[in-house]
Design an enzyme around this catalytic site. Structure first.
Site, PDB file in Angstrom:
ATOM      1  N   PRO A   1     102.565  86.138 -31.483  1.00  0.00           N
ATOM      2  CA  PRO A   1     103.297  84.908 -31.164  1.00  0.00           C
ATOM      3  C   PRO A   1     102.432  83.704 -31.540  1.00  0.00           C
ATOM      4  O   PRO A   1     101.201  83.816 -31.540  1.00  0.00           O
ATOM      5  CB  PRO A   1     103.473  85.001 -29.643  1.00  0.00           C
ATOM      6  CG  PRO A   1     102.347  85.872 -29.182  1.00  0.00           C
ATOM      7  CD  PRO A   1     102.144  86.874 -30.295  1.00  0.00           C
ATOM      8  N   HIS A   2     103.057  82.605 -31.879  1.00  0.00           N
ATOM      9  CA  HIS A   2     102.280  81.407 -32.178  1.00  0.00           C
ATOM     10  C   HIS A   2     103.141  80.175 -32.037  1.00  0.00           C
ATOM     11  O   HIS A   2     104.348  80.245 -32.167  1.00  0.00           O
ATOM     12  CB  HIS A   2     101.632  81.464 -33.565  1.00  0.00           C
ATOM     13  CG  HIS A   2     102.531  81.896 -34.673  1.00  0.00           C
ATOM     14  ND1 HIS A   2     103.007  83.188 -34.789  1.00  0.00           N
ATOM     15  CD2 HIS A   2     103.040  81.235 -35.727  1.00  0.00           C
ATOM     16  CE1 HIS A   2     103.758  83.285 -35.879  1.00  0.00           C
ATOM     17  NE2 HIS A   2     103.807  82.114 -36.463  1.00  0.00           N
ATOM     18  N   GLY A   3     102.488  79.075 -31.768  1.00  0.00           N
ATOM     19  CA  GLY A   3     103.230  77.839 -31.645  1.00  0.00           C
ATOM     20  C   GLY A   3     102.399  76.679 -32.122  1.00  0.00           C
ATOM     21  O   GLY A   3     101.181  76.660 -31.955  1.00  0.00           O
TER      22      GLY A   3
END
Lengths: 107, 150
Positions: free
Chosen positions: B67-69
């Site tokens: 996951p990444h943001g």
């Protein structure tokens, strides 16, 4: 066989580089030369020269977004896939690339 | 410092987390990043991570998810890692449950962050190597997690 290509994903931080590594590993395993450019958050790295592209048998574009310099690949056989496919099935992608080149040579 | 030492703050590595859902593990990792001073607003960053989740699958197969943001709530680009005692449901390329979660926190602006972002990209590249992922899965300590990447 000589392969060039570009990896680029939406955020430009993770998938781009994982796809690059997967494809490089798969090409090495299959005994192919590969040169992949990455277009990510930090900009373009490992940039392809016109000579690199002219010398290649095929281009693999593992991209989820529009890339800079798409027209560079106008004159070369190319396969365009999402980065997901490059990450999930890099070896199959190499087989497919070999098939495409073979078909073109027989045509 | 090596790329790995620079990317991985031991505070942001959780070994054998008991998180039982995607949401729980994300919150746990974001909290650790906040403790490490990398994230300024936990709720804000979580929201931006979910924005990316809605755009496409982050499970890259083999029980691993990334996951990444990109978020204004990130103070400094960083990576957090959790290994899970029980695999959790997560959208992935091979439909397998996830036992390793590697969360990338990315600053909204790239200005002044180029070096860190370059470090993250080099770190991401390592995740394309199955040997690294195999070592990661058997890691039983923070040091073993770090060693998996070296």
């Amino acid at each position: 066989m000589k392969i060039v290509g570009v990896c680029a994903c939406t955020v430009g931080i993770a998938h781009t580089y994982i796809a690059q590594e997967k494809l490089e590993k798969a090409a090495e395993k299959a005994g192919y030369d590969i040169h992949l450019e990455t277009q990510g958050t930090i900009g373009t790295q490992n940039e392809l020269t016109p000579e690199d592209i002219a010398d290649a048998d095929i281009a693999i574009l593992a991209i989820d977004v529009k890339i800079k310099g798409m027209d560079r690949f106008d004159k070369i056989t190319k396969m365009t896939v999402p980065t997901d496919i490059a990450i999930k099935s890099p070896n199959k992608l190499m087989e497919k690339a070999a098939q495409v080149i073979k078909q073109r040579q027989n045509a | 410092m090596t790329v790995v030492e620079e990317a991985l703050d031991p505070k942001a590595i959780v070994v054998n987390s008991s998180a039982s859902s995607k949401d729980e593990v994300l919150k746990e990792l974001i909290h650790q990043l906040a403790l490490a001073g990398k994230v300024s607003d936990e709720a804000g960053f979580l929201k931006d991570v979910y924005v990316r989740e809605s755009e496409g699958v982050t499970g890259i197969g083999n029980g691993v998810s990334i996951p990444h943001g990109r978020s204004v709530s990130v103070a400094e680009p960083a990576v957090a890692i959790a290994t899970l005692t029980t695999p959790v449901e997560w959208e992935s390329l091979d439909d397998e449950k996830i036992s390793i979660v590697i969360l990338f926190a990315v600053t909204d602006s790239t200005e002044g962050a180029q070096d860190h972002l370059k470090m993250l990209s080099e770190f991401a590249k390592k995740l394309g190597d199955d040997d690294v992922l195999d070592s990661l899965k058997t890691a039983q300590s923070v040091n073993e997690v770090i060693a998996a990447f070296e």
